[in-house]
Motif scaffolding. Sequence first.
Motif, PDB file in Angstrom:
ATOM      1  N   LEU A 151       0.605  -1.129  -0.075  1.00 46.89           N
ATOM      2  CA  LEU A 151       0.042  -0.089   0.040  1.00 46.89           C
ATOM      3  C   LEU A 151       0.795   1.327   0.129  1.00 46.89           C
ATOM      4  O   LEU A 151       0.524   2.214  -0.665  1.00 46.89           O
ATOM      5  N   THR A 152       2.031   1.181   0.551  1.00 48.76           N
ATOM      6  CA  THR A 152       2.929   2.506   0.745  1.00 48.76           C
ATOM      7  C   THR A 152       3.563   2.555  -0.488  1.00 48.76           C
ATOM      8  O   THR A 152       3.670   3.621  -1.059  1.00 48.76           O
ATOM      9  N   ASN A 153       4.023   1.521  -1.355  1.00 47.34           N
ATOM     10  CA  ASN A 153       4.571   1.578  -2.444  1.00 47.34           C
ATOM     11  C   ASN A 153       3.361   2.171  -3.809  1.00 47.34           C
ATOM     12  O   ASN A 153       4.113   2.619  -4.593  1.00 47.34           O
ATOM     13  N   LEU A 154       2.488   1.835  -3.438  1.00 45.66           N
ATOM     14  CA  LEU A 154       1.296   2.360  -4.337  1.00 45.66           C
ATOM     15  C   LEU A 154       0.842   3.804  -4.175  1.00 45.66           C
ATOM     16  O   LEU A 154       0.042   4.322  -4.760  1.00 45.66           O
ATOM     17  N   GLY A 155       1.358   4.125  -2.998  1.00 44.95           N
ATOM     18  CA  GLY A 155       0.834   5.686  -2.453  1.00 44.95           C
ATOM     19  C   GLY A 155      -0.607   5.787  -2.003  1.00 44.95           C
ATOM     20  O   GLY A 155      -1.015   6.682  -1.846  1.00 44.95           O
ATOM     21  N   LEU A 156      -1.070   4.482  -1.146  1.00 45.64           N
ATOM     22  CA  LEU A 156      -2.489   4.711  -0.815  1.00 45.64           C
ATOM     23  C   LEU A 156      -2.547   5.221   0.637  1.00 45.64           C
ATOM     24  O   LEU A 156      -1.530   4.805   1.414  1.00 45.64           O
ATOM     25  N   LYS A 157      -3.305   6.260   0.831  1.00 49.96           N
ATOM     26  CA  LYS A 157      -3.291   6.740   2.253  1.00 49.96           C
ATOM     27  C   LYS A 157      -4.699   6.698   2.819  1.00 49.96           C
ATOM     28  O   LYS A 157      -5.680   6.046   2.081  1.00 49.96           O
TER      29      LYS A 157
END
Length: 416
Positions: A151-157
């Motif tokens: 999720l971090t690598n995809l930029g999901l917040k």
Amino acid sequence: MQIKAPRGTYDILPAESCRWQYIEKVLADTAEVFGFQEIRFPIFEHTELFERGVGETTDIVSKEMYTFQDKGGRSVTLRPEGTASCTRALIEHSVYGGVMPVKWYYSGPMFRYDRPAAGRYRQFHQFGVEAFGSQSPYLDIEIISLLVQILTNLGLKDYELHLNSVGCPQCREIYRNKLVEHIRPVRDQLCKDCQNRFEKNPLRVLDCKNASCHEAIKGYPVIYDSLCEACRTHYNVVQNGLDELDIPYIHDNNLVRGLDYYTNTAFEINLPHIGSAVGGGGRYNDLVQECGGPDLPGIGFAIGMERLLLALAQQEAELQPAKSVFVAVFDPEFEMDGQKVLQQLRQNGIMANRDYTGRSAKAQMKYADKLGARVVLLLGRDEIEQGIFTLRDMNSKEQFSVESEDLMQTIKKILA
């Protein structure tokens, strides 16, 4: 009469498939960094696999599976999830006889006869990971860390990691009796599904999305208070490990997950702004044995690709950085020169395109923009006669000239 795609299915057209490809690459690359390898298994399996593996009391098996008889009279089912298939493959090929733990990832379409809604389809796509052969709580920490890293690598917040322990069969039976005793007096106030669940698997009542059911059972006992010493210790190690890694989570007494095979750690990624989960998983220490294999523990998770894409779109995440070059030929006399440059770009591993419909110079620039080109290479008489190339950076709108010997290096630097 026009034939359309069946309800609950859809086409992924090229303009959208590039986003899928980008996400799938991030998922696979991140899993491989964590030491996972890809497995591919059949679209359909013997129905018994899911009845035994997923559980006959689950909504998936009792209501949602696409099951049919093949021409040999055998009952087969389009796969509704991936864990049971991974488990079957592990047993069938005796992979458990090798080095442990076995760490696999998979992706592809799954099938459930469900009511279509935003991010929910009858043919949907999952990415998942499974690890077999270790009961260590530190493997739980690794699996959850992998999910968070994706999720971090995809930029999901703006997501929440919910965490719970559903215990082992022994302490869960103790809890089950306490829960039944609490729910029985208010059973008639539950929805029809929960009344059925109460008979077969009362823990599923906690997973109901109906607010009136939660109101009816308020004050219910929580499973954490019934955990045996071993299960409590396991869960505490997982919690402490996530704290040490600065991975925030919420202990959620309602989290029991929708599949019968879970034991000990259960987790889910919730998206409060869209009111749904993007993925989740947990430990399943009895599943391999239940499917006819040895007594071998396992843990994994799955991510719903449609919901992941929906969440990223809502936060307007940049999923696919432009990596292509458009060769704009402004004079018909130099069509072949443009073709040679195009070939050179592709031989250097650079995605490249051009116009073949006779568009004007202005129209070619608009076309390049629609294609999402990062760089436009302008090719006209001046460029050919002077032996230079003019490049236009479509992000900065800067335009500059490059000697032919520096062309590839310059373009690769811009695209990096």
